[in-house]
Design a protein around this motif. Sequence first.
Motif, PDB file in Angstrom:
ATOM      1  N   HIS A 115       0.814  -1.213   0.000  1.00  0.00           N
ATOM      2  CA  HIS A 115       0.000   0.000   0.000  1.00  0.00           C
ATOM      3  C   HIS A 115       0.850   1.266   0.000  1.00  0.00           C
ATOM      4  O   HIS A 115       0.479   2.268  -0.626  1.00  0.00           O
ATOM      5  CB  HIS A 115      -0.953  -0.009   1.202  1.00  0.00           C
ATOM      6  CG  HIS A 115      -2.051  -1.013   1.078  1.00  0.00           C
ATOM      7  ND1 HIS A 115      -3.058  -1.153   2.012  1.00  0.00           N
ATOM      8  CD2 HIS A 115      -2.309  -1.937   0.112  1.00  0.00           C
ATOM      9  CE1 HIS A 115      -3.871  -2.120   1.634  1.00  0.00           C
ATOM     10  NE2 HIS A 115      -3.445  -2.611   0.499  1.00  0.00           N
ATOM     11  N   ALA A 116       1.971   1.236   0.677  1.00  0.00           N
ATOM     12  CA  ALA A 116       2.844   2.410   0.696  1.00  0.00           C
ATOM     13  C   ALA A 116       3.398   2.692  -0.702  1.00  0.00           C
ATOM     14  O   ALA A 116       3.505   3.853  -1.124  1.00  0.00           O
ATOM     15  CB  ALA A 116       3.983   2.207   1.692  1.00  0.00           C
ATOM     16  N   GLU A 117       3.741   1.640  -1.424  1.00  0.00           N
ATOM     17  CA  GLU A 117       4.232   1.824  -2.791  1.00  0.00           C
ATOM     18  C   GLU A 117       3.120   2.323  -3.706  1.00  0.00           C
ATOM     19  O   GLU A 117       3.363   3.133  -4.608  1.00  0.00           O
ATOM     20  CB  GLU A 117       4.807   0.506  -3.319  1.00  0.00           C
ATOM     21  CG  GLU A 117       6.077   0.059  -2.629  1.00  0.00           C
ATOM     22  CD  GLU A 117       6.646  -1.194  -3.266  1.00  0.00           C
ATOM     23  OE1 GLU A 117       6.899  -1.182  -4.486  1.00  0.00           O
ATOM     24  OE2 GLU A 117       6.819  -2.194  -2.542  1.00  0.00           O
TER      25      GLU A 117
ATOM     26  N   GLU B  12       0.646   4.204  -2.726  1.00  0.00           N
ATOM     27  CA  GLU B  12       0.462   5.615  -2.377  1.00  0.00           C
ATOM     28  C   GLU B  12       1.535   6.484  -3.026  1.00  0.00           C
ATOM     29  O   GLU B  12       1.253   7.612  -3.457  1.00  0.00           O
ATOM     30  CB  GLU B  12       0.477   5.775  -0.857  1.00  0.00           C
ATOM     31  CG  GLU B  12      -0.787   5.232  -0.189  1.00  0.00           C
ATOM     32  CD  GLU B  12      -0.741   5.331   1.318  1.00  0.00           C
ATOM     33  OE1 GLU B  12       0.369   5.226   1.884  1.00  0.00           O
ATOM     34  OE2 GLU B  12      -1.807   5.523   1.928  1.00  0.00           O
ATOM     35  N   ALA B  13       2.755   5.976  -3.130  1.00  0.00           N
ATOM     36  CA  ALA B  13       3.815   6.720  -3.820  1.00  0.00           C
ATOM     37  C   ALA B  13       3.491   6.861  -5.306  1.00  0.00           C
ATOM     38  O   ALA B  13       3.733   7.913  -5.920  1.00  0.00           O
ATOM     39  CB  ALA B  13       5.156   6.010  -3.630  1.00  0.00           C
ATOM     40  N   LEU B  14       2.935   5.817  -5.887  1.00  0.00           N
ATOM     41  CA  LEU B  14       2.510   5.864  -7.289  1.00  0.00           C
ATOM     42  C   LEU B  14       1.391   6.891  -7.472  1.00  0.00           C
ATOM     43  O   LEU B  14       1.377   7.645  -8.461  1.00  0.00           O
ATOM     44  CB  LEU B  14       2.038   4.474  -7.725  1.00  0.00           C
ATOM     45  CG  LEU B  14       1.399   4.350  -9.107  1.00  0.00           C
ATOM     46  CD1 LEU B  14       2.384   4.747 -10.201  1.00  0.00           C
ATOM     47  CD2 LEU B  14       0.893   2.916  -9.325  1.00  0.00           C
TER      48      LEU B  14
ATOM     49  N   GLU C 207       0.915   9.583  -5.682  1.00  0.00           N
ATOM     50  CA  GLU C 207       1.519  10.921  -5.615  1.00  0.00           C
ATOM     51  C   GLU C 207       2.138  11.301  -6.957  1.00  0.00           C
ATOM     52  O   GLU C 207       2.041  12.450  -7.399  1.00  0.00           O
ATOM     53  CB  GLU C 207       2.582  10.959  -4.513  1.00  0.00           C
ATOM     54  CG  GLU C 207       2.020  10.956  -3.102  1.00  0.00           C
ATOM     55  CD  GLU C 207       1.242  12.228  -2.787  1.00  0.00           C
ATOM     56  OE1 GLU C 207       1.511  13.277  -3.421  1.00  0.00           O
ATOM     57  OE2 GLU C 207       0.356  12.168  -1.912  1.00  0.00           O
ATOM     58  N   ARG C 208       2.757  10.339  -7.595  1.00  0.00           N
ATOM     59  CA  ARG C 208       3.354  10.589  -8.914  1.00  0.00           C
ATOM     60  C   ARG C 208       2.272  10.952  -9.934  1.00  0.00           C
ATOM     61  O   ARG C 208       2.424  11.898 -10.712  1.00  0.00           O
ATOM     62  CB  ARG C 208       4.118   9.339  -9.347  1.00  0.00           C
ATOM     63  CG  ARG C 208       4.873   9.459 -10.654  1.00  0.00           C
ATOM     64  CD  ARG C 208       5.610   8.154 -10.930  1.00  0.00           C
ATOM     65  NE  ARG C 208       6.254   8.148 -12.237  1.00  0.00           N
ATOM     66  CZ  ARG C 208       6.845   7.081 -12.765  1.00  0.00           C
ATOM     67  NH1 ARG C 208       6.884   5.940 -12.064  1.00  0.00           N
ATOM     68  NH2 ARG C 208       7.399   7.151 -13.969  1.00  0.00           N
TER      69      ARG C 208
ATOM     70  N   TRP D 261      -0.687  12.162  -9.242  1.00  0.00           N
ATOM     71  CA  TRP D 261      -1.278  13.439  -8.829  1.00  0.00           C
ATOM     72  C   TRP D 261      -0.470  14.615  -9.376  1.00  0.00           C
ATOM     73  O   TRP D 261      -1.041  15.597  -9.859  1.00  0.00           O
ATOM     74  CB  TRP D 261      -1.352  13.480  -7.309  1.00  0.00           C
ATOM     75  CG  TRP D 261      -1.697  14.811  -6.708  1.00  0.00           C
ATOM     76  CD1 TRP D 261      -0.876  15.622  -5.987  1.00  0.00           C
ATOM     77  CD2 TRP D 261      -2.958  15.486  -6.765  1.00  0.00           C
ATOM     78  NE1 TRP D 261      -1.538  16.761  -5.588  1.00  0.00           N
ATOM     79  CE2 TRP D 261      -2.819  16.699  -6.053  1.00  0.00           C
ATOM     80  CE3 TRP D 261      -4.182  15.185  -7.347  1.00  0.00           C
ATOM     81  CZ2 TRP D 261      -3.870  17.610  -5.911  1.00  0.00           C
ATOM     82  CZ3 TRP D 261      -5.232  16.091  -7.211  1.00  0.00           C
ATOM     83  CH2 TRP D 261      -5.068  17.287  -6.502  1.00  0.00           C
ATOM     84  N   GLN D 262       0.844  14.517  -9.324  1.00  0.00           N
ATOM     85  CA  GLN D 262       1.684  15.594  -9.847  1.00  0.00           C
ATOM     86  C   GLN D 262       1.478  15.773 -11.349  1.00  0.00           C
ATOM     87  O   GLN D 262       1.439  16.896 -11.855  1.00  0.00           O
ATOM     88  CB  GLN D 262       3.158  15.301  -9.538  1.00  0.00           C
ATOM     89  CG  GLN D 262       3.510  15.406  -8.068  1.00  0.00           C
ATOM     90  CD  GLN D 262       3.168  16.772  -7.484  1.00  0.00           C
ATOM     91  OE1 GLN D 262       3.432  17.810  -8.096  1.00  0.00           O
ATOM     92  NE2 GLN D 262       2.566  16.773  -6.304  1.00  0.00           N
TER      93      GLN D 262
ATOM     94  N   LYS E  55      -4.657   1.760  -7.930  1.00  0.00           N
ATOM     95  CA  LYS E  55      -3.341   1.575  -8.555  1.00  0.00           C
ATOM     96  C   LYS E  55      -3.435   1.678 -10.069  1.00  0.00           C
ATOM     97  O   LYS E  55      -2.624   2.373 -10.711  1.00  0.00           O
ATOM     98  CB  LYS E  55      -2.772   0.213  -8.153  1.00  0.00           C
ATOM     99  CG  LYS E  55      -1.458  -0.136  -8.842  1.00  0.00           C
ATOM    100  CD  LYS E  55      -0.989  -1.525  -8.440  1.00  0.00           C
ATOM    101  CE  LYS E  55      -1.857  -2.615  -9.035  1.00  0.00           C
ATOM    102  NZ  LYS E  55      -1.373  -3.974  -8.673  1.00  0.00           N
TER     103      LYS E  55
END
Length: 402
Positions: free
Chosen positions: A19-21, A23-25, A27-28, A30-31, A245
């Motif tokens: 899940h943390a990975e 969430e990092a995806l 954020e990417r 979202w930018q 995802k």
Amino acid sequence: MPPLISQEEALRLGQVEDHAEIEALIERAWQVRVERFGDSTDMCSLVNAKSGGCAEDCGFCAQSRFAEADTPMHAMMTPDQILEHARAAEAAGAHRFCMVTQGQGLSKRDLQNVLDGARLVAEHTNLKRCASIGHMSVERAKQLKEAGIQRVHHNVETAESYYPEVSTTVRYEGRLRTIAAVEEAGLETCVGGILNLGESPEQRVEMAFELAKIDPTSVPINMLNPRPGTKFGDREYMDPWEAVKWIAIFRLILPGALFRLCGGRVENLGELHALAVKAGINGVMMGNFLTTLGSEPDDDRAMFEELGLNVARQPDNGANPRPDNRSGWLDGDTPRTPVDDLIDSQEEANFWNPAVQLRHRKKTSVPPRPDGSENTFPDVVQVDARDPRTPEGEGSRGSQAA
């Protein structure tokens, strides 16, 4: 705008489970969304202007004559009825309004109702106008444009390699021809598909890159809402983290397209609905879907406002288009918006409501599916008897609003 990742990287990201990975995806993604679209949104709503009795065999659809589900029916709406539902959509805060009909195409009489309805919506609201009316020629697409339609929706549904599992009576090549006709007529395109039809991760990536090649203005993202008695009626809902995802992966493959969450979002995303918006979404289908119920307007608007996104009306039918008029061909004065304050609940306006406006015709016989597949049913269908809007005989699983 070309994809930001390769097919190989997309497949690697599709294998991520932590899940943390994820969430990092997100954020990417979202930018990418913020860099392209800023704080703008593209909220949509629809009316099921004609329903039921479709001759095609799409495996997700309860309207198909090959499905064992009761057929959701109602006749073609009049232009005035279309306008009434458009006014409700505008009151909810939608920026655009789509007129949807079942089947591969419309008769001349039914098409005229859509054209006249589009003219009324253009005259009496500040909504952009879309249509989803099946296959069409360039000539018919030009008729839509002359009536004030600005964007035409026509999904590919899934990857070309998996498409024969979804439909055998509607050819994939025919879908591409319709999309090409819409573009030739000078209209914007809205082209997406449905996740969780049984496709592999490789086929999800294939569909995303096929969409990138088409380069539509808008990409509706649906997640299967399994309807008992259809080919895919026994499938489970998509895992919410898996859904979020893949939305983020699609955003990286289609950085310049407008993304909207459509059919199945309520059932599949659950508490991760807002996180899905952050994964790269520009808007949602507000109100109800073709044959199932949606969210309340204030809940939908809140998901975007909490991320700092602007859901307010914009005077953009004229000379200052937002990104949802990417081609910029519209001109003229913006009509006066007749609704001053946005509503919070569907009960405050005359929304399209499948629980009330559809009647369900029982089938005495069902022809075998052309591909030889069986229709399926879930082991358990949950019904929320507390919800007065739930159609009789339907539970948490309704038909797909693609």
